[in-house]
Design a protein around this motif. Structure first.
Motif: not given
Lengths: 758, 259
Positions: B45, B49-51
């Protein structure tokens, strides 16, 4: 149920109307509520559009900043010379009102150079910026709001110590860049005032507020001045490691009104939150809603009331119509029963209309023909047709109504009496008749009855009426008949009028009577008949033969008056006029008329001689004086009788007056000499009888008479006066010769000759 | 610094001796290769910055099972083989299609997903309305370099022109910009394309076109680790963790539940 409902009568309408009204009000409330939902949804949609627009704007601004930062190494030709970079910063600041300053930082966060020289050497905590890049990629990261104009003499806010309301602030963003593979950080101070202006313009404060939250719930910017920048969104526990779902769930649950909206940026870590002022957005609407609701409820109630009133009127009208229908039915029946028809007449166009009864009362099928004035004339009796139009016109010029009666032909060709009553019910502006209506009334029966009554009255007159059939059998007689003949109607009906015959008329008389009846249809004249009591009476009778339409005699009608008394009176008058009342001898008048009659008949071809004998009683005055007038009258009567006895019935014995008598001896033949002999013999006979004694009251009495005779013929040479003088002269000759003598009148010349001869 | 180099070399030697499982258990560190642009599978995202994705979730499960800390290493289909062979990561978990080429170099685990090939076109492209419209003259079909789509489409297309681009995102840019008519992708990427991009239209094959089983990649000669992963796959298929993770990313329709 149905009958129950029916039994409610007018109340069922009331119930229905109330039900409908309630239903309408409920629907109205529901609709208004739906409209409110719709309004909310519209405003939410508007809020969402605002959120989207602002999100896009802020994202684009950040993207522009991002791109600008990316350009810096290229623009400075990869040289990390502070001088060049600072110059570049100055250039980049142009036309970028959303940026306060550019600064170049080392990887520890210390500002190496800046577009604002005062920023130099200030350290920035790089941990404050989001997001933390995966695998340390160069990304644009957003910090928390700072209190102050730029990094110099400023400090970053914390959720516990947010930016105070009246403080100037900015938002720092950073991005890692490389100059010749050497990493640096560029920090940009974003101008919060710029966004304030932009978003206030897009969404004025009275409509709502826009807030930009960093994705971890730190307030980056808000047009709502009560919110302090840097504060945490609704006590969101501050953590940089929150995942997106948690944050989104937080924002979703923190919205307190239905029309608020938020938008999570698609690529940047921030959320746009729009809070619409419900009071402003829906307050006016709510106020209007109440007004509309009140007015509508009022109007619905009013209309319901009106509808109810209409129902009531309708209900009454229906009742009235029902009654009217029955009234009309009655009226129609009455019209039928009385054979009364309705007609109309458009006076100006002369268009006529008849209702069915008009046709029926005349015996025609309804609308068998089209009625018009021509047809009307055709149907009307010619005697009535000519006068009716004029009669109507003369009547309606004086007053609106008119009445005429006329005969109209029925299908059998018979005449039916119709009374036409009408009235002008419309006038033109100049007061001329425009429209008339009225009735036809069949008055045939009344007419006939009236005629019968008139006939009956006429029948019972002073004149006797006798009606027989063709075979002379008496059918009807009136009272006058009974009075004259003595026969009652019971006695005479069925019998023949021959019963009245007096046998005074011969067969020929009756033959002539019948002949006249058959040829001329009537006979009139005097007839002698016999009463029931046998008395003969005279009547003046008119007999009429009544024929049927094919000319065959069906009846005889005889009307007559008893003229017996009239006859007697006639005779009496005659007696009085022509006879001496004492002796019943002809008087002077009769004598004179008789002589005149003879003298006027001088045209006859043959000559007939007559003699006029003048007789005067001798010394009659003496008797009168001695024994009174009664004795004289008695004698005169006996003289008259003796005179009548001595003469023919065709001779006229008259007493012109006193003791004088004149006798006209008629038809003495055509020979003068013979005539004088005959006259002399009659005179001698008279004288002989007169000289006989008379029986009087006091005894017998004898009296002589002096007689003078004059002869005359019908040649008309002598007048009455001459004859009378001659007879008188002859009588005086007798007197002078000694009375009780007979003398002929001698013409003086003859006398002279005689005396000369003798 | 010297110690660091020694340690690094020692580690490298250890890896060459090929016992990743032992290493993981020793270091409590599991390194997973992902391609961070793979919608629904392993997608990063940009905001946090999260997967995210099914394989990210399953990697977390695997790390938990192995009692190791998890770290994600960025990879791609283009660099997959080298990344795994060179031990940049212990395992590559981003829905790796079973192809012969990959099997030659890598150990591919039993499939947990299986996807056919789908096509994405622009909504306003009138020339392609259905699957049969794709292989027509003048049609340009984009595929990403390194994906199995390249070989499949090379074999399949007779008339249309094939355009091989560098990344998955490049494909969509080519189609959106009109330089290509259609790009080929799989189910997870396809459905996310449609939901994220208003212009995108998904065209599904009228009959099964080329079903490809998806699994994970492990370096060859790592039997212990491979066995361990296989048993993990069996576990998640059995206990519903696979289904739960698939459902979270709307992929439950393409999971392979058979052991």
């Amino acid at each position: 149920m149905h009958t129950f409902f029916h039994r409610l009568g007018i109340w069922r309408y009331v119930l229905v109307v109330i039900f409908i009204s309630i239903l309408m009000i409920v629907i109205l409330i529901k609709t208004i509520s739906l409209l409110r939902q719709e309004a909310i949804s519209t405003h939410r949609h508007i809020a969402q559009l605002h959120a989207q627009a602002i999100e896009e704007h802020f994202s684009q601004t950040l993207q522009t900043v991002n791109n600008t930062i990316d350009q810096i190494p290229f623009l400075s030709s990869n040289q990390d010379s502070y001088e060049i970079i600072e110059h570049l910063f100055q250039i980049l600041l142009r036309n970028a009102p959303y940026i306060r300053s550019f600064s170049l930082l080392d990887m520890q966060g210390k500002i190496l150079t800046s577009s604002t020289p005062a920023n130099q050497n200030i350290s920035i905590d790089l941990q404050q910026f989001l997001p933390i890049p995966f695998e340390d990629k160069p990304l644009l990261r957003i910090g928390v709001p700072w209190v102050g104009r730029d990094f110099s003499s400023s400090y970053s806010s914390t959720p516990k110590q947010p930016v105070a309301k009246d403080h100037i602030s900015f938002i720092p963003v950073i991005k890692k860049i490389f100059f010749n593979n050497k990493p640096y950080i560029i920090a940009v101070a974003l101008n919060t005032d710029y966004f304030n202006n932009q978003y206030l313009h897009a969404l004025p404060l009275q409509d709502g507020t826009v807030s930009l939250w960093r994705i971890d719930g730190i307030l980056l910017f808000s047009s709502d001045k009560t919110l302090l920048l840097g504060s945490s969104h609704n006590a969101l526990t501050h953590s940089l490691n929150k995942d997106i779902e948690t944050l989104v769930a937080h924002f979703a649950t923190q919205h307190h009104t239905l029309i608020d909206a938020y938008k999570l940026a698609s690529t940047m870590p921030f959320v746009v939150d729009i809070e619409m002022h419900e009071d402003f957005v829906l307050g006016y609407w709510d106020k209007e809603r109440h007004k509309i609701l009140l007015i509508s409820v009022f109007l619905i109630s009013l209309s319901s009331l009106l509808v109810l009133l209409l129902f009531l009127r309708y209900y009454k009208e229906v009742l009235r119509q029902k009654q009217q229908i029955s009234y009309e039915k009655q009226f129609r029946l009455a019209m039928e029963a009385t054979q009364t028809g309705l007609w109309t007449w458009h006076y100006d166009t002369n268009v006529l209309t008849w209702d069915p009864e008009c046709y029926l009362l005349l015996g025609y099928q309804p609308f068998e023909f089209e009625i018009s004035w021509e047809k009307l004339f055709e149907l009307t009796h010619p005697d009535d047709a000519n006068s009716m139009f004029a009669s109507i016109q003369s009547q309606i010029t004086e007053h609106p109504e008119f009445v005429i009666e006329r005969r109209m032909r029925n299908p059998k060709g018979q005449w039916v009496w119709i009374q036409v009553r009408g009235k002008v019910i419309e006038y033109t502006l100049d007061n001329k008749p425009l429209f008339l209506t009225g009735v036809y009334i069949n008055i045939n029966t009344q007419r006939q009855a009236e005629e019968l009554r008139i006939s009956a009255v006429a029948f019972e007159t002073q004149e006797a009426i006798l009606i027989t059939d063709a075979s002379e059998k008496i059918l009807k007689v009136n009272h006058a008949f009974t009075k004259i003949t003595g026969y009652s109607s019971e006695e005479i009906i069925g019998k023949s009028p021959r019963i009245l015959k007096s046998n005074k008329h011969d067969k020929a008389f009756y033959q002539s009577l019948w002949h006249s009846l058959e040829t001329e249809g009537y006979w009139q004249g005097e007839l002698w008949n016999k009463r029931k009591n046998g008395e003969i009476y005279a009547e003046y009778i008119m007999i009429t033969a009544i024929r049927n339409e094919v000319g065959i005699i069906t009846h005889y009608l005889a009307n007559f008056n008893d003229i017996t008394n009239y006859k007697a009176a006639e005779e009496k008058i005659h007696e009085l006029a022509y006879y001496d009342p004492l002796t019943h001898l002809a008087n002077r008048r009769l004598l004179h008329e008789k002589i005149d009659q003879i003298l006027s008949h001088n045209h006859q071809n043959y000559t007939i001689y007559y003699a006029l004998v003048f007789l005067d009683l001798d010394h009659f005055k003496q008797l009168n004086d001695t024994f009174g007038h009664d004795a004289g009258d008695m004698l005169l009567v006996q003289v008259a009788k003796r005179l009548l006895d001595c003469t023919r019935s065709s001779d006229i014995v008259s007493r012109p007056g006193g003791d004088e008598f004149v006798i006209l001896l008629e038809n003495l033949g055509n020979n003068a000499l013979q005539s004088s002999f005959m006259a002399q013999s009659v005179a001698k006979k008279i004288l002989f009888y007169l000289n006989k004694p008379y029986e009087l009251a006091h005894g017998e009495y004898t009296m002589g008479a002096s007689i003078g005779i004059t002869l005359f013929s019908n040649d008309g040479t002598k007048t009455l006066d001459v004859l009378m003088k001659e007879a008188d002269s002859a009588m005086y000759s007798s007197k002078s010769k000694g009375r009780n003598q007979i003398c002929f009148y001698e013409h003086p010349l003859v006398k002279e000759n005689e005396s000369r001869l003798t | 610094m010297r110690w660091f180099i020694i340690f690094f070399m020692a580690s490298a030697l250890t890896y060459s001796q090929a016992d990743i499982l032992e290493d993981i258990q020793k270091t409590h560190q599991l390194r997973v290769c992902v391609w961070p642009e793979y919608y629904g599978i392993s997608y990063i995202d940009p905001r946090m910055q999260t997967l995210e994705g099914i394989d990210v979730d399953l990697a977390k499960e695997l790390a938990k099972t192995l009692q190791a800390n998890l770290s994600f290493i960025e990879s791609s289909f283009a660099t997959l083989i080298s990344d795994v062979e060179n031990h940049r990561c212990d395992i590559a978990m981003f829905a790796i299609g079973k192809t012969k080429q990959r099997q030659e170099h890598l150990y591919l685990t039993s499939p947990h997903l299986s996807s056919d090939i789908y096509a994405i076109v622009s909504k306003y492209n009138n020339r392609i309305q259905q699957w049969n419209d794709i292989d027509k003259p003048d049609i340009i079909v984009a595929v990403a370099k390194g994906t199995y789509h390249v070989d499949v489409m090379k074999n399949h297309l007779k008339y249309a022109k094939l355009l091989i681009v560098d990344s998955l995102h490049a494909r969509e840019q080519e189609v959106e910009a009109g330089r290509a008519d259609v790009f080929m992708t799989d189910f997870p990427f396809g459905i996310h394309m449609v939901s994220e991009h208003p212009w995108a239209k998904l065209i599904t094959p009228t009959e099964p076109f080329h079903m490809t089983p998806y699994g994970w990649a492990i370096a060859k000669n790592e039997k212990k680790f491979a066995d361990r992963v296989e048993s993990f796959i069996k576990e998640i298929k059995a206990d519903g963790r696979l289904f739960k993770a698939a459902k979270r990313h709307q992929l439950e329709s393409i999971i392979v539940t058979k052991p």
